[in-house]
Design a protein around this motif. Structure first.
Motif, PDB file in Angstrom:
ATOM      1  N   LYS A   1      46.922  36.433  28.922  1.00 11.33           N
ATOM      2  CA  LYS A   1      45.928  36.074  29.041  1.00 11.33           C
ATOM      3  C   LYS A   1      45.639  37.052  30.697  1.00 11.33           C
ATOM      4  CE  LYS A   1      45.933  31.080  27.623  1.00 11.33           C
ATOM      5  NZ  LYS A   1      46.516  29.962  28.424  1.00 11.33           N
ATOM      6  N   ILE A   2      46.513  37.449  31.640  1.00 10.71           N
ATOM      7  CA  ILE A   2      46.511  38.202  32.691  1.00 10.71           C
ATOM      8  C   ILE A   2      45.368  39.405  32.088  1.00 10.71           C
ATOM      9  CG2 ILE A   2      47.118  39.318  34.930  1.00 10.71           C
ATOM     10  CD1 ILE A   2      49.142  36.453  34.535  1.00 10.71           C
ATOM     11  N   ARG A   3      46.286  39.893  31.116  1.00  8.95           N
ATOM     12  CA  ARG A   3      45.664  41.156  30.815  1.00  8.95           C
ATOM     13  C   ARG A   3      44.830  40.950  29.654  1.00  8.95           C
ATOM     14  NH1 ARG A   3      49.358  44.286  27.794  1.00  8.95           N
ATOM     15  NH2 ARG A   3      51.402  42.276  27.612  1.00  8.95           N
ATOM     16  N   GLN A   4      44.634  40.399  29.160  1.00 13.03           N
ATOM     17  CA  GLN A   4      42.852  40.299  28.557  1.00 13.03           C
ATOM     18  C   GLN A   4      42.098  40.276  29.547  1.00 13.03           C
ATOM     19  OE1 GLN A   4      42.120  40.540  25.851  1.00 13.03           O
ATOM     20  NE2 GLN A   4      44.141  41.041  24.879  1.00 13.03           N
ATOM     21  N   SER A   5      42.187  39.469  31.343  1.00 11.27           N
ATOM     22  CA  SER A   5      41.479  39.908  32.218  1.00 11.27           C
ATOM     23  C   SER A   5      41.326  41.287  32.692  1.00 11.27           C
ATOM     24  CB  SER A   5      42.356  38.266  33.205  1.00 11.27           C
ATOM     25  OG  SER A   5      41.521  37.419  32.914  1.00 11.27           O
ATOM     26  N   SER A   6      42.666  41.771  32.693  1.00 12.81           N
ATOM     27  CA  SER A   6      42.325  42.756  33.558  1.00 12.81           C
ATOM     28  C   SER A   6      42.094  43.551  32.746  1.00 12.81           C
ATOM     29  CB  SER A   6      43.824  43.379  33.668  1.00 12.81           C
ATOM     30  OG  SER A   6      44.838  42.400  34.165  1.00 12.81           O
ATOM     31  N   LEU A   7      41.916  43.981  31.245  1.00 11.79           N
ATOM     32  CA  LEU A   7      40.982  44.908  30.408  1.00 11.79           C
ATOM     33  C   LEU A   7      39.378  44.546  30.383  1.00 11.79           C
ATOM     34  CD1 LEU A   7      43.917  44.512  27.272  1.00 11.79           C
ATOM     35  CD2 LEU A   7      43.079  46.887  29.069  1.00 11.79           C
TER      36      LEU A   7
ATOM     37  N   ALA B   1      32.813  35.896  31.626  1.00  8.51           N
ATOM     38  CA  ALA B   1      33.447  35.442  32.875  1.00  8.51           C
ATOM     39  C   ALA B   1      32.902  35.590  33.704  1.00  8.51           C
ATOM     40  CB  ALA B   1      34.610  36.862  32.563  1.00  8.51           C
ATOM     41  N   LEU B   2      33.797  35.076  34.717  1.00  7.99           N
ATOM     42  CA  LEU B   2      33.100  34.500  36.076  1.00  7.99           C
ATOM     43  C   LEU B   2      33.988  35.425  37.112  1.00  7.99           C
ATOM     44  CD1 LEU B   2      34.876  30.594  36.668  1.00  7.99           C
ATOM     45  CD2 LEU B   2      32.338  31.683  36.304  1.00  7.99           C
ATOM     46  N   PRO B   3      33.090  36.395  38.555  1.00  3.90           N
ATOM     47  CA  PRO B   3      33.383  36.933  38.853  1.00  3.90           C
ATOM     48  C   PRO B   3      34.460  36.233  40.051  1.00  3.90           C
ATOM     49  CG  PRO B   3      31.368  35.710  39.825  1.00  3.90           C
ATOM     50  CD  PRO B   3      31.497  35.672  38.759  1.00  3.90           C
ATOM     51  N   ALA B   4      35.219  37.306  40.003  1.00  8.90           N
ATOM     52  CA  ALA B   4      36.783  36.774  40.452  1.00  8.90           C
ATOM     53  C   ALA B   4      36.079  36.954  42.375  1.00  8.90           C
ATOM     54  CB  ALA B   4      37.522  37.509  40.803  1.00  8.90           C
ATOM     55  N   PHE B   5      35.415  37.905  42.392  1.00  6.94           N
ATOM     56  CA  PHE B   5      35.607  38.331  44.059  1.00  6.94           C
ATOM     57  C   PHE B   5      33.926  37.565  44.852  1.00  6.94           C
ATOM     58  CE2 PHE B   5      37.302  42.709  44.101  1.00  6.94           C
ATOM     59  CZ  PHE B   5      38.027  42.807  43.823  1.00  6.94           C
ATOM     60  N   LYS B   6      33.158  37.046  44.273  1.00  6.21           N
ATOM     61  CA  LYS B   6      32.017  36.190  44.437  1.00  6.21           C
ATOM     62  C   LYS B   6      32.670  35.174  45.158  1.00  6.21           C
ATOM     63  CE  LYS B   6      27.644  35.432  44.676  1.00  6.21           C
ATOM     64  NZ  LYS B   6      26.220  35.989  45.552  1.00  6.21           N
TER      65      LYS B   6
ATOM     66  N   VAL C   1      37.903  39.286  37.833  1.00  7.83           N
ATOM     67  CA  VAL C   1      37.292  38.636  36.897  1.00  7.83           C
ATOM     68  C   VAL C   1      38.488  37.215  36.915  1.00  7.83           C
ATOM     69  CG1 VAL C   1      35.663  40.458  35.922  1.00  7.83           C
ATOM     70  CG2 VAL C   1      37.941  38.945  35.146  1.00  7.83           C
ATOM     71  N   ILE C   2      37.620  36.181  36.465  1.00  8.79           N
ATOM     72  CA  ILE C   2      38.413  35.026  35.647  1.00  8.79           C
ATOM     73  C   ILE C   2      38.583  34.800  34.130  1.00  8.79           C
ATOM     74  CG2 ILE C   2      39.082  32.764  36.476  1.00  8.79           C
ATOM     75  CD1 ILE C   2      38.258  33.261  39.038  1.00  8.79           C
ATOM     76  N   GLN C   3      38.977  35.036  34.264  1.00 12.69           N
ATOM     77  CA  GLN C   3      38.811  34.839  32.131  1.00 12.69           C
ATOM     78  C   GLN C   3      39.926  34.031  31.546  1.00 12.69           C
ATOM     79  OE1 GLN C   3      36.945  37.758  29.022  1.00 12.69           O
ATOM     80  NE2 GLN C   3      38.776  37.599  29.465  1.00 12.69           N
ATOM     81  N   ASP C   4      39.802  32.264  31.012  1.00 15.29           N
ATOM     82  CA  ASP C   4      40.255  31.770  30.657  1.00 15.29           C
ATOM     83  C   ASP C   4      41.444  31.457  31.720  1.00 15.29           C
ATOM     84  OD1 ASP C   4      41.897  29.939  28.599  1.00 15.29           O
ATOM     85  OD2 ASP C   4      42.489  31.776  27.849  1.00 15.29           O
ATOM     86  N   GLY C   5      41.347  31.036  32.828  1.00 13.61           N
ATOM     87  CA  GLY C   5      41.990  30.348  33.738  1.00 13.61           C
ATOM     88  C   GLY C   5      42.946  31.426  34.458  1.00 13.61           C
ATOM     89  N   PHE C   6      42.773  32.631  34.326  1.00 13.60           N
ATOM     90  CA  PHE C   6      43.843  33.834  35.114  1.00 13.60           C
ATOM     91  C   PHE C   6      43.060  34.998  35.420  1.00 13.60           C
ATOM     92  CE2 PHE C   6      46.606  31.353  32.255  1.00 13.60           C
ATOM     93  CZ  PHE C   6      47.856  31.481  33.513  1.00 13.60           C
ATOM     94  N   CYS C   7      43.244  35.600  36.360  1.00 15.12           N
ATOM     95  CA  CYS C   7      42.346  36.292  37.290  1.00 15.12           C
ATOM     96  C   CYS C   7      42.677  37.664  37.033  1.00 15.12           C
ATOM     97  CB  CYS C   7      42.768  36.735  38.667  1.00 15.12           C
ATOM     98  SG  CYS C   7      42.246  35.300  39.312  1.00 15.12           S
ATOM     99  N   GLY C   8      41.922  38.993  36.615  1.00 13.02           N
ATOM    100  CA  GLY C   8      42.624  40.241  36.611  1.00 13.02           C
ATOM    101  C   GLY C   8      41.741  41.383  38.262  1.00 13.02           C
ATOM    102  N   ASP C   9      42.290  42.184  38.294  1.00  8.61           N
ATOM    103  CA  ASP C   9      41.979  43.279  39.704  1.00  8.61           C
ATOM    104  C   ASP C   9      42.816  44.650  38.720  1.00  8.61           C
ATOM    105  OD1 ASP C   9      41.325  44.061  41.739  1.00  8.61           O
ATOM    106  OD2 ASP C   9      42.980  42.277  42.658  1.00  8.61           O
TER     107      ASP C   9
END
Length: 267
Positions: free
Chosen positions: A12-18, A53-58, A98-106
């Motif tokens: 899930k973190i991979r998908q957010s990171s991608l 997805a949701l913006p993780a920084f905002k 981003v936050i997607q499916d409850g996990f962040c990517g950066d």
């Protein structure tokens, strides 16, 4: 406390990171002289929203925008602004999540608008290289200090660059910033024992001159004290037995750079 991730959570973190990587790659298409950093932030906001997805920084710790967009002597946390307009020779770091499916990517990448001197180009190349040198040390059985030392030695030790000490990489998962902290300086064999299930964001922040920085009047932007440029690259990485698993991806970003004649292409 370190939160060890399961295989499914890592995916899930991979998908957010991608998705972050895709966001940065799409952003490359608009980068050129004459656009404002606020224009870039608006583009990123729309892209993330369009991908559900949701913006993780905002709103994170009060941050008011969707990306940290840092120009020249701003190391990180640059506030997008209509008044900051890109010009030839600008060094531009774009960092978003981003936050997607409850996990962040950066992830973050540094671009060069148009052309600049060899010293600046080398800083970008060597900072990105130090990221991968650190990733090589991100294996189970090692220590966090092995990553930190590798980055410091390949930048400060080899080239005399300034390694920012006030800012570090971090664990990542359900929250954007988790334990452990990942400094870009340290000693081999010291620090947290690296184990499978640890997911970290490694992000060298390397200055052409002094390592010393200060917080600008906007209370967010971190700038170099000597006014020289800084570079910043970031990957989200999963600790594994024999080699780290890089969950974000620069390949699409770098392919997009090749197709944008407004940017310096290192290839």
């Amino acid at each position: 406390m370190i939160h060890y991730k399961t295989i499914s959570e890592i995916e899930k973190i991979r998908q957010s990171s991608l998705l972050v990587s895709k966001t940065l790659a799409a952003t490359v298409s608009i980068l050129k002289e004459g656009i404002s950093t606020l224009f870039i932030d608006n583009f990123i906001a729309t892209f993330i929203q369009d991908h559900k997805a949701l913006p993780a920084f905002k709103g994170y710790r009060g941050f008011p925008y969707h990306a940290c967009i840092s120009v020249n002597d701003t190391v990180v946390h640059g506030l997008p602004s209509e008044s900051i307009v890109l010009k030839n020779g600008d060094v531009l770091s774009v960092d978003t999540g981003v936050i997607q499916d409850g996990f962040c990517g950066d992830s973050a990448y540094t671009f060069l608008i148009g052309d600049n001197n060899l010293a600046v180009k080398n800083l970008l190349l060597r900072t990105k290289e130090s990221l991968y040198i650190g990733i090589q040390k991100s294996v189970s059985g090692g220590r966090l200090g092995d990553i930190s030392f590798a980055i410091q030695e390949s930048t400060e030790g080899k080239y005399g660059y300034g390694v920012v000490k006030e800012l570090v990489g971090h664990g990542i998962g359900r929250k954007l910033h988790e334990d452990p902290q990942v400094p870009n300086y340290g000693k081999k064999g010291k620090g947290t024992l690296l184990k499978e299930g640890i997911v970290i964001a490694i992000e060298p922040m390397i200055n052409l001159g002094t390592r010393d920085v200060f917080v600008d009047r906007d209370k967010w932007s971190i700038k170099t004290k000597d006014g020289k440029v800084s570079a910043h690259y970031e990957h989200t990485v999963s600790i594994q037995k024999n080699a780290a698993d890089i969950l974000s991806d620069f390949s699409e970003i770098e392919a997009a750079i090749k197709n944008n004649s407004n940017l310096w292409n290192e290839q």
